[in-house]
Design a protein around this motif. Structure first.
Motif, PDB file in Angstrom:
ATOM      1  N   LEU A  28       2.890   2.274  -5.211  1.00 33.25           N
ATOM      2  CA  LEU A  28       3.831   2.074  -6.315  1.00 33.25           C
ATOM      3  C   LEU A  28       4.627   0.787  -6.132  1.00 33.25           C
ATOM      4  O   LEU A  28       4.918   0.082  -7.107  1.00 33.25           O
ATOM      5  N   MET A  29       4.966   0.468  -4.903  1.00 31.94           N
ATOM      6  CA  MET A  29       5.675  -0.778  -4.631  1.00 31.94           C
ATOM      7  C   MET A  29       4.830  -1.987  -5.017  1.00 31.94           C
ATOM      8  O   MET A  29       5.308  -2.923  -5.662  1.00 31.94           O
ATOM      9  N   VAL A  30       3.562  -1.963  -4.637  1.00 35.11           N
ATOM     10  CA  VAL A  30       2.676  -3.095  -4.946  1.00 35.11           C
ATOM     11  C   VAL A  30       2.382  -3.158  -6.441  1.00 35.11           C
ATOM     12  O   VAL A  30       2.294  -4.248  -7.016  1.00 35.11           O
ATOM     13  N   GLU A  31       2.262  -2.008  -7.093  1.00 35.08           N
ATOM     14  CA  GLU A  31       2.102  -2.015  -8.551  1.00 35.08           C
ATOM     15  C   GLU A  31       3.308  -2.633  -9.230  1.00 35.08           C
ATOM     16  O   GLU A  31       3.185  -3.378 -10.209  1.00 35.08           O
ATOM     17  N   THR A  32       4.497  -2.350  -8.720  1.00 33.70           N
ATOM     18  CA  THR A  32       5.714  -2.948  -9.271  1.00 33.70           C
ATOM     19  C   THR A  32       5.742  -4.449  -9.014  1.00 33.70           C
ATOM     20  O   THR A  32       6.132  -5.234  -9.882  1.00 33.70           O
ATOM     21  N   LEU A  33       5.326  -4.861  -7.831  1.00 38.84           N
ATOM     22  CA  LEU A  33       5.234  -6.291  -7.512  1.00 38.84           C
ATOM     23  C   LEU A  33       4.277  -6.996  -8.457  1.00 38.84           C
ATOM     24  O   LEU A  33       4.538  -8.105  -8.931  1.00 38.84           O
TER      25      LEU A  33
ATOM     26  N   PRO B  90       1.185  -8.534  -8.105  1.00 38.75           N
ATOM     27  CA  PRO B  90       0.812  -9.898  -7.721  1.00 38.75           C
ATOM     28  C   PRO B  90      -0.228 -10.463  -8.685  1.00 38.75           C
ATOM     29  O   PRO B  90      -1.093  -9.729  -9.170  1.00 38.75           O
ATOM     30  N   PRO B  91      -0.139 -11.756  -8.995  1.00 33.59           N
ATOM     31  CA  PRO B  91      -1.046 -12.337 -10.006  1.00 33.59           C
ATOM     32  C   PRO B  91      -2.504 -12.266  -9.585  1.00 33.59           C
ATOM     33  O   PRO B  91      -2.836 -12.471  -8.418  1.00 33.59           O
ATOM     34  N   ARG B  92      -3.355 -11.981 -10.551  1.00 28.81           N
ATOM     35  CA  ARG B  92      -4.785 -11.856 -10.279  1.00 28.81           C
ATOM     36  C   ARG B  92      -5.561 -13.114 -10.640  1.00 28.81           C
ATOM     37  O   ARG B  92      -6.771 -13.181 -10.464  1.00 28.81           O
ATOM     38  N   GLY B  93      -4.855 -14.112 -11.166  1.00 30.03           N
ATOM     39  CA  GLY B  93      -5.511 -15.355 -11.547  1.00 30.03           C
ATOM     40  C   GLY B  93      -5.611 -16.334 -10.392  1.00 30.03           C
ATOM     41  O   GLY B  93      -5.527 -15.969  -9.218  1.00 30.03           O
TER      42      GLY B  93
ATOM     43  N   ARG C  73       2.776 -16.937  -2.840  1.00 31.66           N
ATOM     44  CA  ARG C  73       3.143 -16.728  -1.440  1.00 31.66           C
ATOM     45  C   ARG C  73       4.156 -15.594  -1.341  1.00 31.66           C
ATOM     46  O   ARG C  73       5.206 -15.628  -1.976  1.00 31.66           O
ATOM     47  N   MET C  74       3.824 -14.610  -0.548  1.00 33.14           N
ATOM     48  CA  MET C  74       4.684 -13.450  -0.353  1.00 33.14           C
ATOM     49  C   MET C  74       5.169 -13.412   1.090  1.00 33.14           C
ATOM     50  O   MET C  74       4.410 -13.727   2.019  1.00 33.14           O
TER      51      MET C  74
ATOM     52  N   ALA D 142      -4.997  -6.481  -4.270  1.00 31.61           N
ATOM     53  CA  ALA D 142      -4.702  -6.401  -5.704  1.00 31.61           C
ATOM     54  C   ALA D 142      -4.581  -7.767  -6.361  1.00 31.61           C
ATOM     55  O   ALA D 142      -4.596  -7.862  -7.593  1.00 31.61           O
ATOM     56  N   ALA D 143      -4.469  -8.825  -5.544  1.00 32.57           N
ATOM     57  CA  ALA D 143      -4.121 -10.150  -6.062  1.00 32.57           C
ATOM     58  C   ALA D 143      -5.347 -11.038  -6.250  1.00 32.57           C
ATOM     59  O   ALA D 143      -6.465 -10.699  -5.858  1.00 32.57           O
ATOM     60  N   GLY D 144      -5.084 -12.196  -6.839  1.00 29.00           N
ATOM     61  CA  GLY D 144      -6.115 -13.204  -7.024  1.00 29.00           C
ATOM     62  C   GLY D 144      -6.443 -13.948  -5.744  1.00 29.00           C
ATOM     63  O   GLY D 144      -5.858 -13.685  -4.687  1.00 29.00           O
ATOM     64  N   PRO D 145      -7.367 -14.925  -5.827  1.00 32.44           N
ATOM     65  CA  PRO D 145      -7.899 -15.579  -4.619  1.00 32.44           C
ATOM     66  C   PRO D 145      -6.903 -16.469  -3.884  1.00 32.44           C
ATOM     67  O   PRO D 145      -7.102 -16.760  -2.700  1.00 32.44           O
TER      68      PRO D 145
END
Length: 254
Positions: free
Chosen positions: A54-59, A61-64, A69-70, A87-90
């Motif tokens: 749920l925390m990462v879903e709220t974050l 992160p962009p998938r493009g 930087r986290m 969950a994020a982009g490249p």
């Protein structure tokens, strides 16, 4: 939560100096590092995985293709960073910053095993004095770590300092049970069962007794939200999960 004097803090129910707390917390996580993730499953019945998702879903992160930087503070064994990377982009990259070398060692091993060591790196560092430039990161996360920091206001100010304008602070932390009936069951499980599980799995009941006590000493959600505002964050909110067992706090660096 009882209030400690300005020059002291709490280690569980004991009042200690900030420097003494840091050494005691380091010893706790040195003792439990190799079984830390297993213990999380046993203590929460696997619910910690749901909360972290749920925390990462709220974050979100962009998938493009855009770089992102986290900074994952007190991220130890890498759970939040690994979820975010998947969950994020490249062009996503996370830096796990933790003060405990044993937890970092476990995290590095896990990153290699999951093929994520090119997207997640591990750095030893103190949440109260981060060795990163101002406005360096697109997100700051800390999961179940802020209550172990001796001087929480310093850590919150550092979080804001290293975030870029328009970036988000997210903190997942144990909270105060609000569901009638669950509070009594939770207390019995926390104080009687968790230390015994810790003793059976890690050989260390005292570390888990501290962790239970530290939850009770942590500020209630509204109080902690005010601390986040005092550190300079805007649009501060929090969401309660599982009857108040945990809360997800959010703030923006504008």
């Amino acid at each position: 939560m009882s209030q400690a004097p300005d020059n002291s803090t709490h280690f569980g129910y004991r009042e200690v100096s900030p420097g003494e707390k840091q050494g005691l917390v380091n010893e706790v996580f040195h003792n439990v590092a190799k079984r830390y993730d297993l213990m999380n499953d046993l203590m929460s019945g696997g619910l910690h995985r749901v909360w972290k998702n749920l925390m990462v879903e709220t974050l979100n992160p962009p998938r493009g293709e855009a770089p992102f930087r986290m900074l994952d503070v007190a991220g130890g064994t890498g759970d939040i960073s690994f979820r975010a990377a998947k969950a994020a982009g490249p062009n996503f990259h996370s830096t796990v910053c933790d003060i405990n070398t044993d937890m970092l060692a476990v995290g590095r091993e896990r990153a290699q095993a999951q093929g994520l060591d090119d997207r997640v790196d591990f750095v030893e560092g103190n949440a109260e004095a981060l060795a990163f430039a101002d406005r360096s990161f697109d997100a700051y996360t800390i999961a179940f770590g802020i209550r172990n920091v001796p001087q929480i206001p310093l850590a919150l100010r550092e979080a804001r300092r290293v975030l870029k304008p328009g970036s988000r602070f997210l903190c997942l932390e144990f909270s105060s049970v609000t569901m009638p009936g669950l509070d009594k069951i939770y207390d019995i499980f926390s104080f009687n069962i968790i230390p015994q599980i810790g003793k059976a799995v890690t050989g260390d009941a005292e570390s888990y007794r501290y962790l239970v006590e530290s939850i009770r000493q942590f500020p209630k959600p509204n109080t902690f939200a005010e601390m986040i505002r005092d550190a300079g964050f805007s649009r501060v909110t929090h969401e309660i999960f599982s009857g108040g067992i945990v809360a997800l706090h959010s703030g923006w660096r504008l």
